[in-house]
Design an enzyme around this catalytic site. Structure first.
Site, PDB file in Angstrom:
ATOM      1  N   PHE A 169       0.864  -1.177   0.000  1.00  0.00           N
ATOM      2  CA  PHE A 169       0.000   0.000   0.000  1.00  0.00           C
ATOM      3  C   PHE A 169       0.902   1.228   0.000  1.00  0.00           C
ATOM      4  O   PHE A 169       1.664   1.447   0.931  1.00  0.00           O
ATOM      5  CB  PHE A 169      -0.920   0.034   1.226  1.00  0.00           C
ATOM      6  CG  PHE A 169      -1.951   1.136   1.149  1.00  0.00           C
ATOM      7  CD1 PHE A 169      -3.213   0.874   0.639  1.00  0.00           C
ATOM      8  CD2 PHE A 169      -1.658   2.425   1.569  1.00  0.00           C
ATOM      9  CE1 PHE A 169      -4.172   1.880   0.559  1.00  0.00           C
ATOM     10  CE2 PHE A 169      -2.593   3.434   1.485  1.00  0.00           C
ATOM     11  CZ  PHE A 169      -3.860   3.153   0.978  1.00  0.00           C
ATOM     12  N   ASP A 254       9.559   2.928   1.371  1.00  0.00           N
ATOM     13  CA  ASP A 254       8.352   3.647   1.779  1.00  0.00           C
ATOM     14  C   ASP A 254       8.233   3.531   3.299  1.00  0.00           C
ATOM     15  O   ASP A 254       7.789   2.524   3.837  1.00  0.00           O
ATOM     16  CB  ASP A 254       7.134   3.038   1.092  1.00  0.00           C
ATOM     17  CG  ASP A 254       5.848   3.797   1.403  1.00  0.00           C
ATOM     18  OD1 ASP A 254       5.809   4.480   2.433  1.00  0.00           O
ATOM     19  OD2 ASP A 254       4.880   3.688   0.622  1.00  0.00           O
ATOM     20  N   LYS A 284       2.767  11.015   7.409  1.00  0.00           N
ATOM     21  CA  LYS A 284       2.005  10.648   8.604  1.00  0.00           C
ATOM     22  C   LYS A 284       2.532  11.286   9.883  1.00  0.00           C
ATOM     23  O   LYS A 284       2.186  12.398  10.223  1.00  0.00           O
ATOM     24  CB  LYS A 284       1.928   9.123   8.726  1.00  0.00           C
ATOM     25  CG  LYS A 284       1.044   8.455   7.672  1.00  0.00           C
ATOM     26  CD  LYS A 284       0.825   6.997   7.974  1.00  0.00           C
ATOM     27  CE  LYS A 284       0.008   6.284   6.900  1.00  0.00           C
ATOM     28  NZ  LYS A 284      -1.362   6.767   6.773  1.00  0.00           N
TER      29      LYS A 284
END
Length: 481
Positions: A169, A254, A284
């Site tokens: 993801f 990532d 985030k």
């Protein structure tokens, strides 16, 4: 719905006069009762239906640290932390003070024909955590940062191919969606980017086979996969780095969810000696839980391939990407991580919780695996061996794969005030992604709650009652789809 004139009167009264500051809290309080009707009418009605179906429509009104309070004043322990956004917990005072100081300072924000001092400071701090990289590009989110990394990789290598892993993801915009390992997110949105290929996670022979074409610009990989909390073998990332260099592809880590202390190290790649990706993507937690921000840390030669002449100085960018509030949130977040030893706390509390869950796995047949690093933990449930539980398990799996996880999540929420969810669509793993500021008392809360709910799940009658309801909802939704 609340009458608009009543709302306006409430807000006006709260303001007190023409010269007073605008009281947004009064507006929110006056419209609290309209929360779900507003979203059903103007936003995502399906999400409201989901919340009501599983009993999560309690209406959270306050958040502080790792805790949430609902409209009745009940306190919850949040193990989702906004999918990792609130690594410092909600409303950390140092981040809030940093943002207030920017507003009070009346900075000359986003002067597009100038450069930001705060952006330079934040970039310097980030590179200090990965000194083998030299440049930073700021964006507004993780997905936007991934999009930038795709463009940078193609520009730097002159190759079209983008490689990612199954179950990955990386975001939901078109480029990042093209690297999504879950088909449910892709359905109806094609055609996606050409030349995006998928290989199994943790499979070096498959990676080498894909890279051997020498058409791959970059391999994007999560050091620990968020969807399922899938762990790499100890030698996997070293092998990835070696193969990418051998075949001239860029290695992109990532770290949007795993970075900034989540796994007990600043980056998850730091658990492995000698790993130096060509790009690291973060977001985030960098926001401090307040202002969206993302970043791509990259090698200078890659950056220089994109911004290679003065007439290409703005060939890629984003209007709000280096705004002072986002940069201040990032600077404050990095300072708090260091000053309050947040990363060390994540490592210690994660070690404690992993040990507790592994002990539960030894005693409960429904717990099939426990894995993770730091405070990124997956508790996986599997098909039971005993006959009394098989029928319920089979019913749920027939209705909707992975539905059993809700038999754990819903009573955790309803009976123990612990907010968590499964680690992906049709996934039997519950993921813990709490604030990195957890205390020992919080760990006691987590351990006792999970132990009680998992024990109840081994009671066939209790499982059947809730499972039957969930299965009926799933079947009805499938019929009406």
């Amino acid at each position: 719905m609340t009458d608009l004139s009543t709302v306006q009167s409430s807000v006006s009264a709260a303001q007190g006069g023409a010269g007073d500051s605008y009281d947004l809290a009064a507006l929110v309080s006056a419209r609290e009762g309209d929360r779900f009707s507003l979203h059903s009418k103007y936003l995502n009605e399906m999400w409201v239906r989901v919340l009501r179906t599983i009993g999560y429509d309690v209406g959270f009104t306050r958040g502080l640290g790792p805790y949430l309070w609902d409209r009745k004043g009940d306190r919850y322990l949040d193990l989702l932390s906004g999918w990792g956004v609130f690594a410092l917990g909600r409303n950390h005072p140092a981040v809030r003070d940093a943002l207030v100081s920017v507003l009070d300072g009346e900075f000359a924000n986003l002067v597009q024909l100038d450069v930001s001092t705060l952006a330079g400071i934040l970039a310097e701090k980030l590179i200090g955590r990965a000194p083998y990289l030299e440049k930073v590009f700021f964006a507004n989110s993780g997905a936007e940062s991934v999009e930038a990394a795709i463009k940078f990789a193609r520009a730097a290598t002159g190759r079209p191919g983008i490689l990612h892993c199954a179950h990955s993801f990386h975001g939901l915009t078109y480029g990042s969606l093209s690297m999504n390992g879950d088909e449910i997110f892709k359905k109806g949105f094609g055609p996606l980017l050409p030349n995006a290929r998928e290989i199994p996670f943790n499979d070096l022979p498959a990676l080498e086979q894909a890279l051997a074409s020498r058409e791959i610009a970059a391999f994007f990989v999560e050091p620990i996969q968020g969807k399922g909390v899938n762990m790499p073998d100890d030698d996997y990332l070293a092998g990835v780095q070696l193969l990418c260099r051998k075949y001239g592809a860029l290695f992109v880590a990532d770290e949007i969810q795993t970075g900034l202390g989540r796994t007990g190290k600043f980056f998850a790649i730091d658990h492995h000696v000698g790993i130096e990706p060509d790009m690291i993507v973060v977001a985030k937690a960098l926001s401090g839980g307040h202002v969206p921000v993302g970043a791509v840390l990259t090698r200078k030669w890659v950056f220089d391939k994109v911004f290679d002449r003065m007439d290409r100085a703005v060939v890629h960018g984003s209007t709000f990407s280096k705004n002072d509030l986002a940069m201040a949130a990032g600077v404050a977040t990095l300072d708090v991580l260091e000053n309050e030893r947040i990363v060390e706390n994540a490592a210690a509390k994660g070690e404690r919780l992993l040990a507790a869950f592994r002990k539960m796995a030894e005693g409960y047949e429904l717990v099939s695996d426990v894995r993770g690093k730091g405070l990124m933990i997956g508790v996986e449930f599997g098909k039971p061996k005993s006959l009394k539980l098989k029928a319920t398990w089979n019913l749920l799996e027939t209705a909707n794969s992975g539905l059993f996880g809700q038999l754990i999540c819903i009573p955790l929420f309803k009976d123990h005030k612990v907010l968590t969810q499964v680690a992906g669509h049709a996934n039997p793993t519950i993921k813990l992604l709490p604030a990195l500021t957890l205390s020992d008392a919080d760990c006691d809360w987590i351990e006792s709650s999970f132990d009680a709910v998992i024990a109840d799940a081994h009671n066939a009658s209790a499982v059947w009652a809730l499972g039957k309801t969930l299965a009926e909802h799933a079947i009805k939704a499938r019929i009406n789809a």
